[in-house]
Motif scaffolding. Structure first.
Motif, PDB file in Angstrom:
ATOM      1  N   PRO A 180      17.262 -11.692   8.688  1.00  0.00           N
ATOM      2  CA  PRO A 180      16.376 -12.510   9.516  1.00  0.00           C
ATOM      3  C   PRO A 180      16.278 -12.050  10.971  1.00  0.00           C
ATOM      4  CG  PRO A 180      18.471 -13.607   9.356  1.00  0.00           C
ATOM      5  CD  PRO A 180      18.573 -12.339   8.535  1.00  0.00           C
ATOM      6  N   ASP A 181      17.063 -11.047  11.379  1.00  0.00           N
ATOM      7  CA  ASP A 181      17.051 -10.619  12.781  1.00  0.00           C
ATOM      8  C   ASP A 181      15.856  -9.735  13.132  1.00  0.00           C
ATOM      9  OD1 ASP A 181      19.437 -11.984  13.262  1.00  0.00           O
ATOM     10  OD2 ASP A 181      20.627 -10.266  12.596  1.00  0.00           O
ATOM     11  N   GLY A 182      15.233  -9.125  12.141  1.00  0.00           N
ATOM     12  CA  GLY A 182      14.095  -8.246  12.375  1.00  0.00           C
ATOM     13  C   GLY A 182      13.054  -8.445  11.296  1.00  0.00           C
ATOM     14  N   LEU A 183      12.116  -7.513  11.241  1.00  0.00           N
ATOM     15  CA  LEU A 183      11.009  -7.629  10.281  1.00  0.00           C
ATOM     16  C   LEU A 183      11.154  -6.705   9.081  1.00  0.00           C
ATOM     17  CD1 LEU A 183       7.997  -7.954  12.742  1.00  0.00           C
ATOM     18  CD2 LEU A 183       9.307  -9.769  11.608  1.00  0.00           C
ATOM     19  N   ASP A 184      12.169  -5.837   9.081  1.00  0.00           N
ATOM     20  CA  ASP A 184      12.478  -4.972   7.934  1.00  0.00           C
ATOM     21  C   ASP A 184      11.362  -3.978   7.618  1.00  0.00           C
ATOM     22  OD1 ASP A 184      14.310  -4.083   6.097  1.00  0.00           O
ATOM     23  OD2 ASP A 184      13.754  -5.532   4.557  1.00  0.00           O
ATOM     24  N   TRP A 185      10.715  -3.455   8.672  1.00  0.00           N
ATOM     25  CA  TRP A 185       9.688  -2.440   8.484  1.00  0.00           C
ATOM     26  C   TRP A 185      10.343  -1.091   8.219  1.00  0.00           C
ATOM     27  CZ3 TRP A 185       4.900  -2.725  12.144  1.00  0.00           C
ATOM     28  CH2 TRP A 185       4.302  -3.990  12.038  1.00  0.00           C
ATOM     29  N   VAL A 197      -1.533   6.959   7.299  1.00  0.00           N
ATOM     30  CA  VAL A 197      -0.372   7.533   6.629  1.00  0.00           C
ATOM     31  C   VAL A 197      -0.788   7.782   5.179  1.00  0.00           C
ATOM     32  CG1 VAL A 197       2.051   7.216   6.016  1.00  0.00           C
ATOM     33  CG2 VAL A 197       1.175   6.267   8.161  1.00  0.00           C
ATOM     34  N   PRO A 198      -1.219   9.017   4.860  1.00  0.00           N
ATOM     35  CA  PRO A 198      -1.794   9.296   3.546  1.00  0.00           C
ATOM     36  C   PRO A 198      -0.874   8.965   2.366  1.00  0.00           C
ATOM     37  CG  PRO A 198      -2.155  11.154   5.013  1.00  0.00           C
ATOM     38  CD  PRO A 198      -1.237  10.209   5.716  1.00  0.00           C
ATOM     39  N   GLY A 199       0.402   9.287   2.471  1.00  0.00           N
ATOM     40  CA  GLY A 199       1.323   9.013   1.362  1.00  0.00           C
ATOM     41  C   GLY A 199       1.436   7.536   1.057  1.00  0.00           C
ATOM     42  N   ASP A 200       1.504   6.715   2.111  1.00  0.00           N
ATOM     43  CA  ASP A 200       1.585   5.266   1.907  1.00  0.00           C
ATOM     44  C   ASP A 200       0.295   4.725   1.315  1.00  0.00           C
ATOM     45  OD1 ASP A 200       4.073   5.428   3.058  1.00  0.00           O
ATOM     46  OD2 ASP A 200       3.572   4.242   4.832  1.00  0.00           O
ATOM     47  N   LEU A 201      -0.828   5.221   1.814  1.00  0.00           N
ATOM     48  CA  LEU A 201      -2.115   4.756   1.311  1.00  0.00           C
ATOM     49  C   LEU A 201      -2.267   5.084  -0.173  1.00  0.00           C
ATOM     50  CD1 LEU A 201      -4.889   3.488   1.654  1.00  0.00           C
ATOM     51  CD2 LEU A 201      -5.711   5.698   2.515  1.00  0.00           C
ATOM     52  N   LEU A 202      -1.955   6.309  -0.548  1.00  0.00           N
ATOM     53  CA  LEU A 202      -2.060   6.691  -1.956  1.00  0.00           C
ATOM     54  C   LEU A 202      -1.130   5.850  -2.820  1.00  0.00           C
ATOM     55  CD1 LEU A 202      -3.298   8.525  -4.101  1.00  0.00           C
ATOM     56  CD2 LEU A 202      -1.450  10.155  -3.629  1.00  0.00           C
ATOM     57  N   HIS A 203       0.092   5.654  -2.364  1.00  0.00           N
ATOM     58  CA  HIS A 203       1.037   4.828  -3.126  1.00  0.00           C
ATOM     59  C   HIS A 203       0.493   3.410  -3.305  1.00  0.00           C
ATOM     60  CE1 HIS A 203       4.840   3.321  -4.638  1.00  0.00           C
ATOM     61  NE2 HIS A 203       4.685   2.305  -3.802  1.00  0.00           N
ATOM     62  N   PHE A 204      -0.086   2.835  -2.249  1.00  0.00           N
ATOM     63  CA  PHE A 204      -0.599   1.478  -2.348  1.00  0.00           C
ATOM     64  C   PHE A 204      -1.821   1.402  -3.256  1.00  0.00           C
ATOM     65  CE2 PHE A 204      -2.394  -2.571  -1.109  1.00  0.00           C
ATOM     66  CZ  PHE A 204      -1.261  -3.363  -1.056  1.00  0.00           C
ATOM     67  N   LEU A 205      -2.667   2.424  -3.210  1.00  0.00           N
ATOM     68  CA  LEU A 205      -3.825   2.434  -4.110  1.00  0.00           C
ATOM     69  C   LEU A 205      -3.384   2.528  -5.570  1.00  0.00           C
ATOM     70  CD1 LEU A 205      -6.246   4.755  -2.121  1.00  0.00           C
ATOM     71  CD2 LEU A 205      -6.416   2.263  -2.397  1.00  0.00           C
ATOM     72  N   ARG A 206      -2.302   3.246  -5.827  1.00  0.00           N
ATOM     73  CA  ARG A 206      -1.787   3.405  -7.193  1.00  0.00           C
ATOM     74  C   ARG A 206      -0.997   2.191  -7.669  1.00  0.00           C
ATOM     75  NH1 ARG A 206       0.389   9.259  -6.564  1.00  0.00           N
ATOM     76  NH2 ARG A 206       2.049   8.071  -5.620  1.00  0.00           N
ATOM     77  N   ASP A 207      -0.142   1.660  -6.787  1.00  0.00           N
ATOM     78  CA  ASP A 207       0.844   0.672  -7.243  1.00  0.00           C
ATOM     79  C   ASP A 207       0.973  -0.561  -6.367  1.00  0.00           C
ATOM     80  OD1 ASP A 207       1.736   2.423  -9.355  1.00  0.00           O
ATOM     81  OD2 ASP A 207       2.790   3.589  -7.827  1.00  0.00           O
ATOM     82  N   GLY A 208       0.072  -0.786  -5.435  1.00  0.00           N
ATOM     83  CA  GLY A 208       0.219  -1.899  -4.510  1.00  0.00           C
ATOM     84  C   GLY A 208       0.051  -3.270  -5.123  1.00  0.00           C
ATOM     85  N   CYS A 209      -0.704  -3.339  -6.202  1.00  0.00           N
ATOM     86  CA  CYS A 209      -0.912  -4.602  -6.909  1.00  0.00           C
ATOM     87  C   CYS A 209      -1.535  -4.275  -8.264  1.00  0.00           C
ATOM     88  CB  CYS A 209      -1.808  -5.543  -6.101  1.00  0.00           C
ATOM     89  SG  CYS A 209      -3.487  -4.946  -5.870  1.00  0.00           S
ATOM     90  N   VAL A 260      -7.828  -3.154  -3.018  1.00  0.00           N
ATOM     91  CA  VAL A 260      -7.447  -3.892  -1.819  1.00  0.00           C
ATOM     92  C   VAL A 260      -6.403  -3.062  -1.082  1.00  0.00           C
ATOM     93  CG1 VAL A 260      -7.987  -6.171  -2.759  1.00  0.00           C
ATOM     94  CG2 VAL A 260      -5.673  -5.232  -3.024  1.00  0.00           C
ATOM     95  N   LEU A 261      -6.277  -3.310   0.215  1.00  0.00           N
ATOM     96  CA  LEU A 261      -5.324  -2.559   1.033  1.00  0.00           C
ATOM     97  C   LEU A 261      -4.184  -3.419   1.568  1.00  0.00           C
ATOM     98  CD1 LEU A 261      -7.845  -0.390   3.037  1.00  0.00           C
ATOM     99  CD2 LEU A 261      -6.504   0.270   1.041  1.00  0.00           C
ATOM    100  N   TRP A 262      -4.144  -4.664   1.154  1.00  0.00           N
ATOM    101  CA  TRP A 262      -3.143  -5.584   1.691  1.00  0.00           C
ATOM    102  C   TRP A 262      -2.947  -6.725   0.709  1.00  0.00           C
ATOM    103  CZ3 TRP A 262       0.294  -5.676   5.449  1.00  0.00           C
ATOM    104  CH2 TRP A 262       0.777  -6.888   5.930  1.00  0.00           C
ATOM    105  N   PHE A 305       3.471  -9.457  -1.852  1.00  0.00           N
ATOM    106  CA  PHE A 305       3.499  -9.308  -0.399  1.00  0.00           C
ATOM    107  C   PHE A 305       4.549  -8.272   0.006  1.00  0.00           C
ATOM    108  CE2 PHE A 305       4.883 -10.535   3.908  1.00  0.00           C
ATOM    109  CZ  PHE A 305       3.684 -10.358   4.560  1.00  0.00           C
ATOM    110  N   ARG A 306       5.676  -8.238  -0.686  1.00  0.00           N
ATOM    111  CA  ARG A 306       6.726  -7.262  -0.380  1.00  0.00           C
ATOM    112  C   ARG A 306       6.305  -5.829  -0.709  1.00  0.00           C
ATOM    113  NH1 ARG A 306       9.937 -11.664  -1.757  1.00  0.00           N
ATOM    114  NH2 ARG A 306      10.056 -11.145  -3.958  1.00  0.00           N
ATOM    115  N   LYS A 307       5.230  -5.650  -1.464  1.00  0.00           N
ATOM    116  CA  LYS A 307       4.744  -4.301  -1.765  1.00  0.00           C
ATOM    117  C   LYS A 307       3.926  -3.701  -0.627  1.00  0.00           C
ATOM    118  CE  LYS A 307       4.769  -4.157  -6.737  1.00  0.00           C
ATOM    119  NZ  LYS A 307       4.288  -3.173  -7.664  1.00  0.00           N
ATOM    120  N   ASN A 308       3.571  -4.511   0.370  1.00  0.00           N
ATOM    121  CA  ASN A 308       2.871  -3.978   1.532  1.00  0.00           C
ATOM    122  C   ASN A 308       3.786  -2.997   2.248  1.00  0.00           C
ATOM    123  OD1 ASN A 308       0.506  -5.525   1.247  1.00  0.00           O
ATOM    124  ND2 ASN A 308       1.473  -7.263   2.244  1.00  0.00           N
TER     125      ASN A 308
END
Length: 172
Positions: free
Chosen positions: A24-29, A44-56, A111-113, A129-132
């Motif tokens: 709870p002390d931070g946001l865990d980014w 960030v291309p790697g994050d974007l590709l990962h989210f498009l594949r597995d974000g939801c 979706v992106l979020w 939400f934790r997959k963001n």
């Protein structure tokens, strides 16, 4: 002797530790590095590709169908960026607005979020939400001292949300 603070003191001593500390002390980014960013687009291309594949589940199904038309993940991502995401960002006053919209690419919706769970939502909403991907990327700082906390020199986005929307406008 000059009084005030150095921007690096705030970034490295307060801001980044808060964003990356576990809850709870931070946001865990995620703590990223400047090499993670496509500097021309501030994405960030790697994050974007990962989210498009597995974000939801919607993205996973859409990716499986849309990917059939591409030889590689890199080709898919490049087409997604140039045909859909970048034009959408350019049309908005703030890139973060794109996070709330569904994007159509290759006849599929993405979706992106994942929205934060609302009161009464089931556990799946919290899991999604934790997959963001929330990533802070330290930036090059000016070396000057600033006499008051209201003065600052901005060299570019300091943090990126969900792999694509940054804190300042994309460069032209």
């Amino acid at each position: 002797m000059a009084h005030g603070f150095k921007e690096s003191d705030f970034q490295n001593g307060v801001f980044i530790p808060y964003l990356t500390a576990p809850q709870p002390d931070g946001l865990d980014w995620i703590l990223g590095k400047p090499a993670d960013i496509d500097a021309m687009r501030w994405i960030v291309p790697g994050d974007l590709l990962h989210f498009l594949r597995d974000g939801c589940p919607l993205n996973a199904a859409a990716y499986a169908r849309a990917m059939k038309g591409y030889d590689s993940d890199a080709a898919f991502l490049q087409a997604f960026l140039t045909e859909t995401l970048l034009p959408k960002i350019a049309a908005k006053a703030n890139a973060a607005f794109v996070l709330r919209e569904s994007l159509t690419f290759a006849g599929q919706s993405f979706v992106l979020w994942n929205e934060a769970p609302r009161a009464g939502a089931d556990a799946r909403a919290a899991d999604l939400f934790r997959k963001n991907f929330l990533r802070v990327i330290p930036r090059r700082l000016s070396s000057g001292n600033f006499p008051t906390a209201t003065s600052a020199s901005v060299a570019g986005p300091t943090w990126c949300f969900s792999s694509m929307a940054c804190t300042s406008p994309m460069p032209n």
